[in-house]
Design an enzyme around this catalytic site. Structure first.
Site, PDB file in Angstrom:
ATOM      1  N   CYS A   1       0.835  -1.202   0.000  1.00  0.00           N
ATOM      2  CA  CYS A   1       0.000   0.000   0.000  1.00  0.00           C
ATOM      3  C   CYS A   1       0.871   1.254   0.000  1.00  0.00           C
ATOM      4  O   CYS A   1       1.568   1.523  -0.978  1.00  0.00           O
ATOM      5  CB  CYS A   1      -0.975  -0.058   1.183  1.00  0.00           C
ATOM      6  SG  CYS A   1      -2.368   1.077   1.017  1.00  0.00           S
TER       7      CYS A   1
ATOM      8  N   HIS B   1      -3.508  -5.717   0.919  1.00  0.00           N
ATOM      9  CA  HIS B   1      -2.859  -5.965   2.210  1.00  0.00           C
ATOM     10  C   HIS B   1      -2.868  -7.444   2.575  1.00  0.00           C
ATOM     11  O   HIS B   1      -3.851  -7.919   3.148  1.00  0.00           O
ATOM     12  CB  HIS B   1      -3.615  -5.221   3.310  1.00  0.00           C
ATOM     13  CG  HIS B   1      -3.449  -3.739   3.293  1.00  0.00           C
ATOM     14  ND1 HIS B   1      -2.480  -3.090   4.019  1.00  0.00           N
ATOM     15  CD2 HIS B   1      -4.127  -2.768   2.639  1.00  0.00           C
ATOM     16  CE1 HIS B   1      -2.576  -1.773   3.827  1.00  0.00           C
ATOM     17  NE2 HIS B   1      -3.566  -1.558   2.991  1.00  0.00           N
TER      18      HIS B   1
ATOM     19  N   GLU C   1      -1.398  -8.798   5.033  1.00  0.00           N
ATOM     20  CA  GLU C   1      -1.422  -8.982   6.494  1.00  0.00           C
ATOM     21  C   GLU C   1      -2.843  -8.960   7.041  1.00  0.00           C
ATOM     22  O   GLU C   1      -3.102  -9.439   8.138  1.00  0.00           O
ATOM     23  CB  GLU C   1      -0.552  -7.911   7.179  1.00  0.00           C
ATOM     24  CG  GLU C   1      -1.169  -6.523   7.339  1.00  0.00           C
ATOM     25  CD  GLU C   1      -1.062  -5.643   6.092  1.00  0.00           C
ATOM     26  OE1 GLU C   1      -0.709  -6.176   5.021  1.00  0.00           O
ATOM     27  OE2 GLU C   1      -1.347  -4.434   6.194  1.00  0.00           O
TER      28      GLU C   1
END
Lengths: 742, 239
Positions: free
Chosen positions: B90, B207, B209
Site C-alpha cells: 500500500c 494488504h 497482512e
C-alpha cells in the site's frame, strides 16, 4: 441596545449570570476574566441546562472503572484490561464545513480516549441528514463521510460501525456524532488532574492559531441562514499531526513521565487548564508568552480560547520536562512548559509577570448556574398518537413495498459509506460493518468487544420517554445479537433549544427513558455529551439521544453475525409481534408522516432476550442473529438473506394483520437461524428461558418466499439485492442519464 | 540450514500498518519482526524488509514523496542491492515507486473515493519469491484500503513489465476473470502487484497482512509471508 449594553453581552452571558459572577468573585471581572466565564459558562462547557437531568443516569456497577467526569468512561473487560469510550457531537461545524467539521469531530474524540492512557482501537459514528434527494444533503453526506474517512484512515484507527438516517427535519442542522473506543491497562488509567503544587504545565502538539475561536459559544447557538459567515469558527484538522501526537503521548505515558493530561478541545487552554485545576482542587497559571503560536499578533483572549486542533495539556514533574521534550522532538513535535500548578486555587492567565486574569478555578468549572427550565408537553404529543394506516393496510403489493423499503435511504445498505472508512486496520475487526454490531478481538485475550450506535429519533419525537428507552434497548440488543453481554453506554444527546419549554420537556422525558432502560439493562452511563440548540431558522431537529454501547464476548470465536449461513437452517423470530404499525418506516415511506403510537417496550422482556442471546451464542446454538428494527420482520429477514446470499421458505399464521406481521416494528425481536441438529436443545432453551418465539421456516438456496396468513411474497433474491446494495451510491450521485429512471 | 529469518518493519511518521505487518509476519512464520525508525541511518542486514501501509508524512505533497527522502531509505537501497527481499504494501508500494525502486506511479482511484473491502487477485507469476506458495492462476482474496491505488506506467514501461513477467498479481473477479471493471481503482492492466527486474522487491496495493489469520475472515495473505520466508531460508523460490 445601544449605549447601555452590558459587558456580558459580547461574551454570550446574561445579566443574571454576570451578577452571579460579580457576587462570586466579590468584584467586577475584567475583560479577560469575563471572556473565560463566557466560554466556561456556555452550554457546551458547563452543561448548565442539562446537568440536573443527567444526574438521573445510573453510573455505577462492578464493570465501571471510570464513570462520568473524566475525558472518557472506562469499563473492565477482564485480563487486566479496560475499555475507554466516549461519544461527542460536532454538529454545527459539520453543517458549515462538512469535511473539516466531521474530521475534527473524530480528532477530538480520539484525543479524549488517548488522554485516558488508552490506545484507540475503533471509531463509530452516528449521522443524520435531511432529504437525500436534495443537493445540499448530498454534499453534506459526501463531505462528512470523506472527513471521517480522511481523519480516521490516516490515524490508522478503524471505523467499524455506525448509523445514518435521513429526514427532512435535519435539513438545515445535520448531526455528526463520533465515538471512539480505546484499550487501556487497568492499572494505568490516566486522569485530567493538575495534582502536585509546583508541577509544570506543558502544551504539546500543534502550535496555537486563530482557528476555531469561540467554537464552544458557536455550538451553544442556533444555526441560521447567515452561517456561512461562521466558517472561521470551524477548526481545521491535521490527522498526520494527530497521529504523531498520539504516538508521542502514548510513549510518554508508557514511560510514566506524566501526572495528568487532557485534550485541548472546546474553549482550548481555558477549559483544559481550569478543568484540570478544578478536578485537583488546585490552582494553575498559564503564561501566554510561552505558548507556541502559528502566527504573530494573537490577543491574549484568542490564545486562551483558540480551538486549534491536535494539542494536549500535560501536568508533569519538573524533573521530567527534558525527557518529554526529547520524545516529542523525536516525533518532530513541540512540547513547551507554559505554566505551573499552584496552591492558591486560582486559574491565572499571565503574560510574563503581568497577571491578565485570575479566577478561582472552581467558579469557572462548577459554579455555572444549574438551570431547571420550564417544560411543557407539546400539543403534537397527543395529536400524533392517532394515525390512519389504511394505505399500509391496503397496500396490496407487499413484494413491491418490501423492495421499495430495501432501496429507501433509511434502510438500504450503508456500504457506500463504510467502504470509504478503513474498517480493518489494526487487525482486530472480526465482525465488519454491515451487521448489527461490530466485533473486535481483544489482543492477548480470548475475549471480544461488540460495539453499536443507535437511535430511532422518530420514536423519540413521537414519545420521548419510550423512544429514549428504545434507543438504549436497541443498542443493547444489537450488541447481544453478536453474543456479547451489554456492559455500559455513552451517549450524545442532540436536542433543540432548551429555552423552549417543549424542547426541554422532550429532553426531560427522553433522559427519563434512557435512565430507566440503562438501569433495567444493567448498562450504566459512563459519560457522554449534550448538544442543544440544534435548530435551523427556528426549526428544531427531532430529539436524537444517540446511544453508543459496548458489550463483552467471553469467547470471540463464538461471535454471531447477522447473515444466514447455510441452506436448511431453521429460522425463528424471537420476541412478541404485536399489531404495531405506529412510527414505522413503512408508514413513513408511504405517507411521509411521522405519527402513530411508538411500539411498546418491556424492559424486563428486553433484558431476558439479551440474556438468552448471550447464553445461546455461548452454547454455539445460533448460526445467525439479526435485530428486527426499521421495516420490521420482512426487512430483517431480507437482510439476513441478502448479506448471506441465501433464500428463505417461511410461513406464518398469526392473529395480527399481514401489514403488521411484515412491517410492524414491535420491539425486542430478533431473527435467528439454527442448524437442524441443534433444534431440540435450542427449543428447550427457549422454553426454559420463557422466550416467546415463532418457528418461521428454513434458509434455502432459492428465492425469498414468505407467506403470512395465506398472502405470499415470492421474490428472487437478486431482485432484492440490487436495490438494497446499490441504491445509496445511486442516490448520492445520480448519474446524469438516469434522471428519467429515478 | 538456518530456519531463522531476520525481518524488519520500517516505521515512518504516519505509518499505521507497521504493527499489523509485524503481527501478520509473526502469525505466518512464527518469528517476530523488528521495528526500524525512519531516522535510523544504519540497520543490520535483514533478510526481509517490510515497508508498511499508512499515511507516511500524512501523504502530504504526494503519497510516499517525502518518505523516500528519509535516512532509512539509503539502507533499504543497500539491502535491496544485497539481495534482501523487500516488500512494500500500500503506502509502502507508493514509497517504492517514489524511490524509483519500482517503476510507475499510483494515481487516485477511478471513483475518487477511498475504498476498503476484500477484492480478488489472480496470481500471474507464481515463481516469484513472494508468490511461490500459490498455484499459477490461483484466485486469492486480500483486502484493499486506499484512495490512491490506480497503477500507471508509460506504454514502454508496461510492455517491459509484461514481457519480463513482472506483474505478479492482477485484480480479477471471483471467477478469476481479469476485466477493467474488476480493478476497483482503475489500475492500468489491472496491475495490483509487481516486482523489480532482479525479483527481490515487490510492491502491491492490497494488504496480505489483513487476511493472514482465519479469524479475520480468511488467510490467503499468510501464504505470501510464508513464501517470502521460504525464499529467505533458501528452501523455496527459484531465484
Amino acid at each position: 441596545m445601544c449605549g447601555n449594553a452590558g459587558p456580558w453581552l459580547e461574551h454570550g452571558l446574561t445579566q443574571e449570570e454576570y451578577d452571579r459572577i460579580v457576587k462570586l468573585m466579590k468584584r467586577e471581572p475584567n475583560y479577560e476574566e469575563l471572556s473565560l466565564f463566557g466560554v466556561m459558562w456556555s452550554e457546551h462547557c458547563s452543561y448548565k441546562n442539562s446537568r440536573a437531568q443527567l444526574k438521573k443516569f445510573p453510573t455505577r456497577g462492578p464493570q465501571v472503572l471510570q464513570g462520568p467526569g473524566e475525558n472518557a468512561g472506562v469499563v473492565a473487560v477482564g485480563d487486566g484490561l479496560g475499555v475507554a469510550f466516549k461519544m461527542e457531537s460536532h454538529n454545527h461545524p459539520s453543517a458549515i464545513e462538512p469535511y473539516q467539521g466531521a474530521a475534527t469531530g473524530v480528532g477530538g474524540i480520539i484525543r479524549d480516549i488517548f488522554a485516558m492512557g488508552a490506545r484507540p482501537i475503533a471509531s463509530l459514528n452516528s449521522l443524520r441528514f435531511g432529504r437525500l434527494d436534495d443537493n445540499r444533503t448530498r454534499r453534506l453526506l459526501s463531505g462528512v463521510a470523506a472527513g471521517i474517512a480522511g481523519y480516521g484512515n490516516c490515524l490508522g484507527i478503524p471505523t467499524v460501525a455506525g448509523e445514518v438516517y435521513f429526514h427532512p427535519a435535519y435539513q438545515g442542522n445535520p448531526l455528526v456524532n463520533a465515538m471512539c473506543v480505546g484499550l487501556v491497562d487497568e492499572k494505568k488509567i490516566f486522569k485530567g488532574s493538575a495534582t502536585g503544587v509546583g508541577n509544570i504545565v506543558m502544551v504539546v502538539g500543534a502550535r496555537t492559531g486563530r482557528d476555531g475561536i469561540k467554537g464552544a459559544s458557536f455550538a451553544s447557538e442556533e444555526l441560521s441562514d447567515s452561517d456561512p459567515d461562521k466558517r472561521p469558527n470551524v477548526q481545521v484538522g491535521d490527522p498526520f499531526m494527530e497521529k504523531l501526537l498520539l504516538e508521542a503521548t502514548l510513549e510518554i505515558l508508557e514511560r510514566n513521565l506524566v501526572i495528568g493530561l487532557q485534550d485541548l478541545g472546546a474553549a482550548g487552554l481555558t477549559s483544559s487548564g481550569s478543568e484540570m485545576a478544578g478536578r485537583a482542587g488546585n490552582g494553575l497559571y498559564i503564561d501566554i508568552s510561552k505558548v507556541p503560536l502559528r502566527e504573530e499578533g494573537l490577543a491574549p483572549w484568542e490564545i486562551m480560547l483558540s480551538e486549534s486542533q491536535e494539542r494536549m495539556l500535560l501536568v508533569v514533574d519538573p524533573a521530567k520536562v527534558e525527557e518529554i521534550r526529547k520524545i516529542f522532538d523525536k516525533w518532530d513535535l513541540v512540547a513547551s512548559a507554559i505554566g505551573e500548578v499552584t496552591g492558591d486555587g486560582h486559574f491565572t492567565v499571565r503574560r510574563g509577570d503581568e497577571v491578565l486574569a485570575s479566577v478561582p478555578a472552581g467558579l469557572l468549572t462548577d459554579q455555572a448556574p444549574v438551570n431547571i427550565r420550564p417544560q411543557r408537553e407539546p400539543a403534537y404529543f397527543q395529536e400524533k398518537k392517532k394515525a390512519d394506516f389504511s394505505r399500509l393496510l391496503n397496500c396490496g403489493d407487499w413484494a413491491d413495498l418490501l423492495k421499495k423499503l430495501l432501496a429507501s435511504p433509511n434502510i438500504c445498505s450503508r456500504r457506500w459509506i463504510y467502504e470509504q472508512y478503513d474498517h480493518m486496520v489494526g487487525l482486530n475487526t472480526v465482525l465488519r460493518p454491515g451487521g448489527d454490531a461490530a466485533v473486535l478481538r481483544l489482543p492477548g485475550s480470548r475475549r471480544g468487544l461488540a460495539l453499536s450506535c443507535d437511535c430511532n429519533s422518530r420514536y423519540v419525537y413521537l414519545d420521548p420517554r419510550r423512544g429514549g428507552a428504545i434507543a438504549v434497548a436497541e443498542a443493547a440488543r444489537n450488541v447481544a445479537c453478536t453474543g456479547a453481554r451489554p456492559l455500559a453506554l455513552t451517549n450524545c444527546l442532540n436536542f433543540g433549544n432548551p429555552e423552549n419549554p417543549e424542547i426541554y420537556w422532550q429532553f426531560v422525558q427522553a433522559t427519563d427513558g434512557l435512565a430507566e432502560a440503562a438501569l433495567a439493562l444493567d448498562t450504566p452511563v459512563t459519560g457522554g455529551n449534550v448538544s442543544f440548540y440544534n435548530e435551523y431558522n427556528g426549526q428544531p431537529i427531532p430529539p436524537t439521544p444517540t446511544i453508543g454501547l459496548v458489550g463483552l464476548l467471553e469467547d470471540v470465536e463464538k461471535r454471531v453475525s447477522s447473515e444466514f449461513k447455510a441452506a436448511g437452517d431453521l429460522v425463528y423470530v424471537l420476541g412478541q409481534s404485536r399489531e404495531e404499525l405506529g412510527a414505522g418506516e413503512a408508514h413513513w415511506l408511504l405517507t411521509g408522516r411521522d405519527e402513530g403510537q411508538v411500539p411498546e417496550i418491556d424492559l424486563k422482556e428486553a433484558r431476558r432476550l439479551n440474556d438468552f442471546l448471550v447464553e445461546a451464542a455461548a452454547g454455539a446454538y445460533l448460526r445467525s442473529a439479526h435485530d428486527c428494527a426499521e421495516g420490521g420482520l420482512a426487512v430483517a429477514l431480507a437482510e439476513s438473506c441478502l448479506i448471506g446470499g441465501f433464500g428463505l421458505e417461511a410461513r406464518w399464521r398469526t392473529d395480527i394483520s399481514t401489514a403488521a406481521a411484515l412491517f410492524g416494528e414491535s420491539q425486542s425481536r430478533v431473527i435467528v437461524s439454527v442448524a437442524p441438529g441443534n433444534r431440540a436443545v435450542f427449543e428447550n432453551l427457549l422454553s426454559s428461558r420463557e422466550i416467546c418465539h415463532v418457528h418461521l421456516g428454513l434458509v434455502t438456496d432459492f428465492d425469498f418466499c414468505l407467506e403470512i396468513n395465506g398472502e405470499s411474497l415470492n421474490i428472487p433474491v437478486a431482485e432484492l439485492a440490487a436495490p438494497y446494495n446499490e441504491s445509496l451510491a445511486r442516490m448520492v450521485k445520480p448519474p446524469m442519464n438516469e434522471d428519467a429512471a429515478l | 540450514m538456518s530456519r531463522r529469518v531476520s525481518a524488519a518493519v520500517i516505521v515512518f511518521p504516519g505509518s499505521n500498518c507497521d504493527r499489523d505487518c509485524a503481527r501478520g509476519w509473526e502469525a505466518a512464520t512464527g518469528q517476530a519482526a523488528d521495528f526500524v525508525w525512519h531516522k535510523d541511518g544504519a540497520m543490520p542486514d535483514y533478510d526481509v524488509v517490510i515497508i508498511p501501509g499508512g499515511f507516511s508524512f500524512g501523504d502530504y505533497l504526494r503519497c510516499g514523496a517525502i518518505a523516500r527522502f528519509s535516512p532509512i531509505m539509503n539502507e533499504v537501497l543497500r539491502l535491496a542491492r544485497r539481495g534482501s527481499r523487500i516488500i512494500g504494501i500500500c503506502n509502502g508500494f507508493q514509497i517504492l515507486t517514489e524511490a524509483r525502486l519500482l517503476p510507475g506511479a499510483l494515481l487516485r482511484n477511478r471513483d475518487l473515493l477511498f475504498i476498503c473491502r476484500d477484492i480478488y487477485l489472480r496470481v500471474e507469476n507464481a515463481r516469484s519469491d513472494f508468490t511461490a506458495g500459490y498455484r499459477p492462476g490461483q484466485v486469492i482474496r486480500y483486502p484493499i484500503a486506499h484512495g490512491e491505488g490506480g497503477f500507471t506506467v508509460s506504454p514502454a514501461g508496461l510492455k517491459k513489465l509484461q514481457d519480463e513477467d513482472r506483474v505478479v498479481l492482477r485484480y480479477c473477479d471471483p471467477e478469476g476473470r481479469v476485466a477493467p471493471d474488476s480493478a476497483p481503482n482503475g489500475s492500468l492492466d489491472n496491475i495490483a502487484g509487481l516486482i523489480n527486474e532482479e525479483g527481490n522487491i515487490l510492491g502491491l496495493m492490497p494488504h496480505p497482512e489483513r487476511l493472514s489469520e482465519s479469524i479475520l475472515g480468511g488467510d490467503d495473505g499468510r501464504i505470501m509471508f510464508q513464501s517470502i520466508f521460504e525464499a529467505a531460508v533458501g528452501a523455496g523460490g527459484l531465484n
